[in-house]
Design an enzyme around this catalytic site. Sequence first.
Site, mmCIF file in Angstrom:
data_model
loop_
_atom_site.group_PDB
_atom_site.id
_atom_site.type_symbol
_atom_site.label_atom_id
_atom_site.label_comp_id
_atom_site.label_asym_id
_atom_site.label_seq_id
_atom_site.Cartn_x
_atom_site.Cartn_y
_atom_site.Cartn_z
ATOM 1 N N ARG A 117 42.302 35.042 32.063
ATOM 2 C CA ARG A 117 42.973 35.996 32.967
ATOM 3 C C ARG A 117 44.479 35.925 32.815
ATOM 4 O O ARG A 117 45.162 36.954 32.811
ATOM 5 C CB ARG A 117 42.555 35.711 34.408
ATOM 6 C CG ARG A 117 41.114 36.157 34.645
ATOM 7 C CD ARG A 117 40.496 35.414 35.787
ATOM 8 N NE ARG A 117 39.187 35.969 36.144
ATOM 9 C CZ ARG A 117 38.047 35.682 35.510
ATOM 10 N NH1 ARG A 117 38.043 34.894 34.455
ATOM 11 N NH2 ARG A 117 36.902 36.218 35.912
ATOM 12 N N LYS A 135 23.033 34.472 29.857
ATOM 13 C CA LYS A 135 24.245 33.816 29.366
ATOM 14 C C LYS A 135 24.131 33.657 27.855
ATOM 15 O O LYS A 135 23.301 34.292 27.217
ATOM 16 C CB LYS A 135 24.431 32.480 30.071
ATOM 17 C CG LYS A 135 24.569 32.598 31.579
ATOM 18 C CD LYS A 135 25.894 33.191 31.971
ATOM 19 C CE LYS A 135 26.031 33.319 33.469
ATOM 20 N NZ LYS A 135 27.233 34.048 33.852
ATOM 21 N N LYS A 194 38.920 27.562 31.617
ATOM 22 C CA LYS A 194 38.724 28.688 30.692
ATOM 23 C C LYS A 194 38.906 30.026 31.402
ATOM 24 O O LYS A 194 39.598 30.908 30.916
ATOM 25 C CB LYS A 194 37.303 28.640 30.109
ATOM 26 C CG LYS A 194 37.135 27.628 28.996
ATOM 27 C CD LYS A 194 35.670 27.513 28.566
ATOM 28 C CE LYS A 194 35.121 28.816 28.007
ATOM 29 N NZ LYS A 194 33.673 28.721 27.685
ATOM 30 N N SER A 195 38.227 30.180 32.550
ATOM 31 C CA SER A 195 38.270 31.472 33.248
ATOM 32 C C SER A 195 39.709 31.867 33.576
ATOM 33 O O SER A 195 40.114 33.022 33.386
ATOM 34 C CB SER A 195 37.505 31.388 34.571
ATOM 35 O OG SER A 195 36.135 31.422 34.349
ATOM 36 N N ASP A 212 27.783 28.261 36.389
ATOM 37 C CA ASP A 212 27.736 27.504 35.127
ATOM 38 C C ASP A 212 27.319 26.053 35.337
ATOM 39 O O ASP A 212 27.065 25.337 34.361
ATOM 40 C CB ASP A 212 29.099 27.569 34.429
ATOM 41 C CG ASP A 212 29.432 28.994 34.009
ATOM 42 O OD1 ASP A 212 28.518 29.730 33.598
ATOM 43 O OD2 ASP A 212 30.609 29.392 34.114
HETATM 44 C C1 S3P Z 1 33.097 33.970 34.153
HETATM 45 C C2 S3P Z 1 32.164 34.407 35.047
HETATM 46 C C3 S3P Z 1 30.759 33.984 35.014
HETATM 47 C C4 S3P Z 1 30.590 32.680 34.239
HETATM 48 C C5 S3P Z 1 31.311 32.703 32.928
HETATM 49 C C6 S3P Z 1 32.800 32.938 33.126
HETATM 50 C C7 S3P Z 1 34.470 34.494 34.244
HETATM 51 O O1 S3P Z 1 30.000 35.002 34.389
HETATM 52 O O2 S3P Z 1 29.228 32.394 34.020
HETATM 53 O O3 S3P Z 1 31.148 31.467 32.260
HETATM 54 O O4 S3P Z 1 35.397 33.928 33.633
HETATM 55 O O5 S3P Z 1 34.647 35.514 34.914
HETATM 56 P P1 S3P Z 1 29.458 36.282 35.198
HETATM 57 O O6 S3P Z 1 30.617 37.076 35.651
HETATM 58 O O7 S3P Z 1 28.632 37.023 34.194
HETATM 59 O O8 S3P Z 1 28.633 35.725 36.318
#
Ligand code: S3P
Length: 388
Positions: A28, A347, A23-24, A320
């Site tokens: 991006r 969260k 997902k992350s 996570d």
């Molecule tokens: C994420 C960063 C994390 C993570 C989230 C996805 C990201 O959050 O918990 O599920 O894609 O950059 P934080 O940046 O708030 O720690």
Amino acid sequence: MTVAEVRPAAGPLSGATRVPPDKSISHRAAILAALADGTSRIRGYSPAGDCAATLSVLRALGVDVRRGGDDVTIEGQGDREFSPPPDALDCERSGTTMRLMAGALAGRPLRVVLTGDPQLRRRPMDRVADPLARMGARIETDDGRAPVELDGGQLHGIDYASPVSSAQVKSALLLAGLRASGTTSLTEPHPSRDHTERMLAAMGAPIESGPGRASVRAGALSAVDVTIPGDLSSAAPLLAAAALLPGSDLTVTGVGVNPTRAGFLRVLQRMGADVQVLSTNADVSAGDGAGGEPVADVRVRPTPLRSTAIDASEAPSMIDEVPLIGVLATRAEGRTQVRGVADLRMKESDRIAALVTGLRALGARIEEAPDGFVVEGPTRLAGGPCDA
Ligand code: S3P
């Protein structure tokens, strides 16, 4: 309310499987592709609702986004500005969409409102609004929360010591820095995931980064053809189950193992599980088609687990996955201490409170702390009601 009934596994968990794309990295890839010159192709875009929200926000800004099967093709805006959206930009439930888009839009001559569902509107947005305002953005929140009103314009670089170790905050600043005069630099208490830095480098941005620091100057991005690796956060529950179920031998193939993200694998190893990271592209380079991300097959076999300790320095690399570590700790010999994870309370839900209540209802010996929890193991969990 949805009710899921789970029964104990009848046997070991064996074989090889894939998991959905990360997902992350998907968020991006889409956002950076929209800012780049030319046509980008993203192979294996995450099917998650959060990542779909990012695509619909980009479309509302006039970006040509085409989705066919698992792939997404994006015509980058390059020098062209986004179109004024007809309505508020709905980030639905996605904090990553809201925080990264706030950064991407801060340096653009456009008035936008970023909003989301009630759950997202309860989460802190001042952590991005404050540094963006220091860069010169006109940005307002509702007492630190969404809706976020942004009247973008000329930004100047800043040197920001972030009070939180958050990849979303870091990414928002780096994206804003692409449109700012001078250099935009950030340090964070402990290194958070560096997917943005890797993808910016893969697209030719003037970025420099190292553990816990990154800086960027204004610059153009080149389009990419990128394949998204499997999501380690989706692999983690399967790997944890394989570590617990006697006789298991499970391999998750093609999963992202970026060290700033793979803290869970290190903890699993430290707790005694047999974890092997196989067939890596360890010599990964910026232009290799994976956005500079290391990818591997991860094999797990069960062994007796022992307790461990986790503190703030490790937390961002597994943020996570921390609830899963709580579950593993119930089966590990000794006292597992998890501290320095207070951000989990901010969260989508308060994940510390939810974990403690849920595991206790199933018979775990777990105590809540303001910034974490302590588990005494091993205990045998029994079935029961659990509010997820
Ligand atoms: C994420 C960063 C994390 C993570 C989230 C996805 C990201 O959050 O918990 O599920 O894609 O950059 P934080 O940046 O708030 O720690």
